[in-house]
Design a protein around this motif. Structure first.
Motif, PDB file in Angstrom:
ATOM      1  N   ARG A 264     -39.809 -13.427   8.245  1.00 43.99           N
ATOM      2  CA  ARG A 264     -40.287 -12.783   9.476  1.00 43.99           C
ATOM      3  C   ARG A 264     -41.363 -11.745   9.218  1.00 43.99           C
ATOM      4  NH1 ARG A 264     -36.314 -15.406   9.766  1.00 43.99           N
ATOM      5  NH2 ARG A 264     -35.411 -16.302  11.657  1.00 43.99           N
ATOM      6  N   GLY A 265     -41.683 -11.533   7.978  1.00 43.53           N
ATOM      7  CA  GLY A 265     -42.790 -10.650   7.628  1.00 43.53           C
ATOM      8  C   GLY A 265     -42.522  -9.180   7.862  1.00 43.53           C
ATOM      9  N   ALA A 266     -41.248  -8.781   7.994  1.00 43.71           N
ATOM     10  CA  ALA A 266     -40.954  -7.370   8.262  1.00 43.71           C
ATOM     11  C   ALA A 266     -39.491  -7.083   7.972  1.00 43.71           C
ATOM     12  CB  ALA A 266     -41.270  -7.011   9.717  1.00 43.71           C
ATOM     13  N   ARG A 267     -39.228  -5.806   7.650  1.00 39.89           N
ATOM     14  CA  ARG A 267     -37.854  -5.315   7.566  1.00 39.89           C
ATOM     15  C   ARG A 267     -37.672  -4.290   8.675  1.00 39.89           C
ATOM     16  NH1 ARG A 267     -39.239  -5.002   1.909  1.00 39.89           N
ATOM     17  NH2 ARG A 267     -39.789  -2.830   2.286  1.00 39.89           N
ATOM     18  N   SER A 268     -36.662  -4.475   9.498  1.00 41.68           N
ATOM     19  CA  SER A 268     -36.406  -3.540  10.594  1.00 41.68           C
ATOM     20  C   SER A 268     -34.970  -3.692  11.060  1.00 41.68           C
ATOM     21  CB  SER A 268     -37.356  -3.797  11.772  1.00 41.68           C
ATOM     22  OG  SER A 268     -37.040  -5.032  12.405  1.00 41.68           O
ATOM     23  N   GLY A 269     -34.546  -2.786  11.927  1.00 37.87           N
ATOM     24  CA  GLY A 269     -33.213  -2.891  12.491  1.00 37.87           C
ATOM     25  C   GLY A 269     -33.039  -4.158  13.297  1.00 37.87           C
ATOM     26  N   ARG A 270     -34.086  -4.558  14.013  1.00 38.02           N
ATOM     27  CA  ARG A 270     -34.018  -5.778  14.821  1.00 38.02           C
ATOM     28  C   ARG A 270     -33.845  -7.002  13.939  1.00 38.02           C
ATOM     29  NH1 ARG A 270     -38.897  -5.856  18.081  1.00 38.02           N
ATOM     30  NH2 ARG A 270     -37.725  -4.455  19.467  1.00 38.02           N
ATOM     31  N   VAL A 271     -34.597  -7.062  12.846  1.00 39.19           N
ATOM     32  CA  VAL A 271     -34.494  -8.201  11.931  1.00 39.19           C
ATOM     33  C   VAL A 271     -33.110  -8.235  11.289  1.00 39.19           C
ATOM     34  CG1 VAL A 271     -35.376  -9.176   9.780  1.00 39.19           C
ATOM     35  CG2 VAL A 271     -36.971  -8.324  11.500  1.00 39.19           C
ATOM     36  N   ALA A 272     -32.576  -7.051  10.943  1.00 42.37           N
ATOM     37  CA  ALA A 272     -31.231  -6.981  10.366  1.00 42.37           C
ATOM     38  C   ALA A 272     -30.195  -7.514  11.346  1.00 42.37           C
ATOM     39  CB  ALA A 272     -30.901  -5.540   9.998  1.00 42.37           C
ATOM     40  N   TRP A 273     -30.319  -7.133  12.613  1.00 42.06           N
ATOM     41  CA  TRP A 273     -29.377  -7.608  13.627  1.00 42.06           C
ATOM     42  C   TRP A 273     -29.493  -9.108  13.839  1.00 42.06           C
ATOM     43  CZ3 TRP A 273     -25.043  -7.052  15.946  1.00 42.06           C
ATOM     44  CH2 TRP A 273     -24.804  -7.653  17.180  1.00 42.06           C
ATOM     45  N   GLN A 274     -30.724  -9.633  13.799  1.00 49.56           N
ATOM     46  CA  GLN A 274     -30.911 -11.068  13.969  1.00 49.56           C
ATOM     47  C   GLN A 274     -30.273 -11.847  12.817  1.00 49.56           C
ATOM     48  OE1 GLN A 274     -35.164 -11.068  14.316  1.00 49.56           O
ATOM     49  NE2 GLN A 274     -35.145 -10.804  16.552  1.00 49.56           N
ATOM     50  N   TYR A 275     -30.374 -11.303  11.597  1.00 51.03           N
ATOM     51  CA  TYR A 275     -29.712 -11.964  10.470  1.00 51.03           C
ATOM     52  C   TYR A 275     -28.191 -11.943  10.647  1.00 51.03           C
ATOM     53  CZ  TYR A 275     -27.413 -12.610   6.042  1.00 51.03           C
ATOM     54  OH  TYR A 275     -26.545 -13.045   5.060  1.00 51.03           O
ATOM     55  N   ILE A 276     -27.669 -10.800  11.081  1.00 48.57           N
ATOM     56  CA  ILE A 276     -26.225 -10.673  11.278  1.00 48.57           C
ATOM     57  C   ILE A 276     -25.739 -11.652  12.338  1.00 48.57           C
ATOM     58  CG2 ILE A 276     -24.438  -9.132  12.190  1.00 48.57           C
ATOM     59  CD1 ILE A 276     -25.117  -8.606   9.263  1.00 48.57           C
ATOM     60  N   GLN A 277     -26.520 -11.828  13.407  1.00 50.97           N
ATOM     61  CA  GLN A 277     -26.144 -12.808  14.429  1.00 50.97           C
ATOM     62  C   GLN A 277     -26.087 -14.213  13.845  1.00 50.97           C
ATOM     63  OE1 GLN A 277     -27.577 -11.899  18.774  1.00 50.97           O
ATOM     64  NE2 GLN A 277     -29.255 -11.398  17.406  1.00 50.97           N
ATOM     65  N   ASP A 278     -27.070 -14.530  13.000  1.00 53.93           N
ATOM     66  CA  ASP A 278     -27.092 -15.853  12.375  1.00 53.93           C
ATOM     67  C   ASP A 278     -25.893 -16.026  11.449  1.00 53.93           C
ATOM     68  OD1 ASP A 278     -28.752 -18.377  11.615  1.00 53.93           O
ATOM     69  OD2 ASP A 278     -28.262 -17.444   9.686  1.00 53.93           O
ATOM     70  N   LEU A 279     -25.623 -14.993  10.652  1.00 51.98           N
ATOM     71  CA  LEU A 279     -24.499 -15.063   9.715  1.00 51.98           C
ATOM     72  C   LEU A 279     -23.173 -15.198  10.459  1.00 51.98           C
ATOM     73  CD1 LEU A 279     -23.301 -14.850   6.874  1.00 51.98           C
ATOM     74  CD2 LEU A 279     -23.385 -12.348   7.102  1.00 51.98           C
ATOM     75  N   ALA A 280     -22.978 -14.382  11.494  1.00 53.48           N
ATOM     76  CA  ALA A 280     -21.735 -14.446  12.256  1.00 53.48           C
ATOM     77  C   ALA A 280     -21.575 -15.809  12.936  1.00 53.48           C
ATOM     78  CB  ALA A 280     -21.711 -13.335  13.304  1.00 53.48           C
ATOM     79  N   GLY A 281     -22.690 -16.360  13.417  1.00 48.96           N
ATOM     80  CA  GLY A 281     -22.628 -17.679  14.029  1.00 48.96           C
ATOM     81  C   GLY A 281     -22.193 -18.741  13.043  1.00 48.96           C
ATOM     82  N   ARG A 282     -22.729 -18.672  11.820  1.00 48.30           N
ATOM     83  CA  ARG A 282     -22.352 -19.642  10.796  1.00 48.30           C
ATOM     84  C   ARG A 282     -20.888 -19.489  10.390  1.00 48.30           C
ATOM     85  NH1 ARG A 282     -25.107 -18.505   6.134  1.00 48.30           N
ATOM     86  NH2 ARG A 282     -26.484 -16.856   6.912  1.00 48.30           N
ATOM     87  N   MET A 283     -20.395 -18.229  10.447  1.00 49.19           N
ATOM     88  CA  MET A 283     -19.002 -17.967  10.077  1.00 49.19           C
ATOM     89  C   MET A 283     -18.051 -18.115  11.263  1.00 49.19           C
ATOM     90  SD  MET A 283     -19.601 -14.667   7.558  1.00 49.19           S
ATOM     91  CE  MET A 283     -17.920 -14.661   6.920  1.00 49.19           C
ATOM     92  N   ARG A 284     -18.619 -18.467  12.434  1.00 52.10           N
ATOM     93  CA  ARG A 284     -17.819 -18.648  13.666  1.00 52.10           C
ATOM     94  C   ARG A 284     -17.050 -17.374  14.013  1.00 52.10           C
ATOM     95  NH1 ARG A 284     -20.868 -22.339  13.234  1.00 52.10           N
ATOM     96  NH2 ARG A 284     -20.477 -24.520  13.800  1.00 52.10           N
ATOM     97  N   ILE A 285     -17.768 -16.248  13.947  1.00 53.84           N
ATOM     98  CA  ILE A 285     -17.195 -14.951  14.302  1.00 53.84           C
ATOM     99  C   ILE A 285     -17.948 -14.414  15.520  1.00 53.84           C
ATOM    100  CG2 ILE A 285     -16.877 -12.547  13.585  1.00 53.84           C
ATOM    101  CD1 ILE A 285     -16.526 -13.570  10.742  1.00 53.84           C
ATOM    102  N   ALA A 286     -17.226 -14.057  16.563  1.00 51.36           N
ATOM    103  CA  ALA A 286     -17.833 -13.505  17.771  1.00 51.36           C
ATOM    104  C   ALA A 286     -18.192 -12.038  17.549  1.00 51.36           C
ATOM    105  CB  ALA A 286     -16.889 -13.650  18.957  1.00 51.36           C
ATOM    106  N   LEU A 287     -19.351 -11.621  18.100  1.00 51.59           N
ATOM    107  CA  LEU A 287     -19.812 -10.252  17.950  1.00 51.59           C
ATOM    108  C   LEU A 287     -19.717  -9.515  19.273  1.00 51.59           C
ATOM    109  CD1 LEU A 287     -23.066 -10.779  15.843  1.00 51.59           C
ATOM    110  CD2 LEU A 287     -20.740 -10.339  15.023  1.00 51.59           C
ATOM    111  N   ALA A 288     -19.162  -8.308  19.219  1.00 54.02           N
ATOM    112  CA  ALA A 288     -19.151  -7.406  20.377  1.00 54.02           C
ATOM    113  C   ALA A 288     -19.887  -6.151  19.949  1.00 54.02           C
ATOM    114  CB  ALA A 288     -17.718  -7.076  20.794  1.00 54.02           C
ATOM    115  N   ARG A 289     -21.062  -5.900  20.561  1.00 50.23           N
ATOM    116  CA  ARG A 289     -21.941  -4.851  20.053  1.00 50.23           C
ATOM    117  C   ARG A 289     -21.468  -3.449  20.391  1.00 50.23           C
ATOM    118  NH1 ARG A 289     -28.104  -6.665  21.113  1.00 50.23           N
ATOM    119  NH2 ARG A 289     -28.452  -4.862  19.811  1.00 50.23           N
ATOM    120  N   SER A 290     -20.633  -3.280  21.391  1.00 44.99           N
ATOM    121  CA  SER A 290     -20.165  -1.928  21.717  1.00 44.99           C
ATOM    122  C   SER A 290     -18.758  -1.977  22.272  1.00 44.99           C
ATOM    123  CB  SER A 290     -21.106  -1.278  22.733  1.00 44.99           C
ATOM    124  OG  SER A 290     -21.134  -2.008  23.936  1.00 44.99           O
TER     125      SER A 290
END
Length: 290
Positions: A264-290
């Motif tokens: 993605r050509g950048a390191r940021s909080g948004r990119v970190a969150w997008q990776y976490i969403q991808d990882l959680a999806g692959r692990m079949r884990i639901a995310l609740a952000r707050s």
């Protein structure tokens, strides 16, 4: 004959009344402050639309911006407690959590203080309607943060004048129960090339952009967000992984996260969150952000 004529006149009057009603637009909606803690301003209906489930993350999940987080939090606490506080401009690198921080701090302070602190989002295109919004907010029985995300102005845009008056101008001034928070990628809210064009074509370059640049001066606090280091980026990844109990091997997760950022050509909080969403999806884990 007279009855037919009266019937025709009545029909025409009804059609005229319907046409006037359509031109007048939708009727103002009632504002219920107890409906939610977050609202979106709808100027067409002079209505504060309640947001039942705000899109936000917990404050503890926002990493790598500790210094500006603490400043914004303290400013918000003072405002919630009824003391002097500054309007805030959060500016800088995209994806570093500027808008997320505003929403997270609002919720954290509201929970901590027990004060009825409301957050009202104003869309960029509705800035010109701020005087109408302030007329509503000054009568509110609550303290209110007015929030505008991704604020910026183009060369011929005059809506900034409404914002300037609302921030620190006009005969009434800003209501005591209202504070402004805004995010922008630009420190002075104008593209640099437009400011340079103004200077190059002006008789007095020092005064050419003074009126527009002075807009950012109306914010008492400027909080800068800069591109994060690899260490900060991986700290964000670890924080999310711990919070959501993602049990992937740490070294493997770091390698994947760095590869994700590279694509993605950048390191940021948004990119970190997008990776976490991808990882959680692959692990079949639901995310609740707050």
């Amino acid at each position: 004959m007279a009855e037919e004529l009266n019937s025709v006149i009545l029909q025409e009057l009804r059609r005229l009344a319907d046409a006037v009603e359509r031109l007048a637009g939708p009727a103002p909606g009632p504002n219920d402050w107890n409906a939610a803690d977050c609202f979106v301003w709808s100027p067409a209906r002079t209505h504060l639309q309640p947001v039942a489930r705000p899109n936000r993350v917990a404050l503890k999940l926002i990493r790598g911006v500790d210094h500006v987080r603490d400043i914004l939090h303290e400013n918000t606490v003072r405002f919630a407690d009824g003391f002097a506080a500054n309007n805030v401009l959060l500016w800088g690198a995209r994806g570093m959590g500027k808008s997320s921080l505003v929403k997270a701090v609002h919720e954290d302070v509201r929970q901590e203080s027990g004060v009825s602190l409301k957050l009202v989002e104003v869309h960029r295109e509705d800035i010109a309607s701020l005087p109408t919004l302030l007329d509503i907010l000054k009568e509110a029985p609550h303290r209110v943060i007015v929030f505008c995300d991704d604020l910026s102005f183009d060369h011929d845009d005059t809506a900034y004048k409404s914002l300037k008056a609302a921030l620190d101008g006009g005969i009434e001034g800003r209501p005591d129960n209202v504070l402004f928070y805004a995010t922008s990628n630009r420190r002075h809210l104008l593209p640099r090339h437009m400011m340079e064009n103004e200077q190059s074509t002006a008789i007095n370059p020092s005064e050419a952009v003074e009126e527009k640049v002075s807009l950012s001066d109306r914010f008492g606090l400027w909080l800068g967000f800069h591109k994060c280091s690899q260490e900060d980026y991986l700290t964000m990844i670890d924080g999310y992984a711990e919070h959501f109990k993602l049990t992937l091997d740490r070294e493997k997760m770091h390698a994947e996260a760095l590869e994700w950022a590279t694509t993605r050509g950048a390191r940021s909080g948004r990119v970190a969150w997008q990776y976490i969403q991808d990882l959680a999806g692959r692990m079949r884990i639901a995310l609740a952000r707050s």
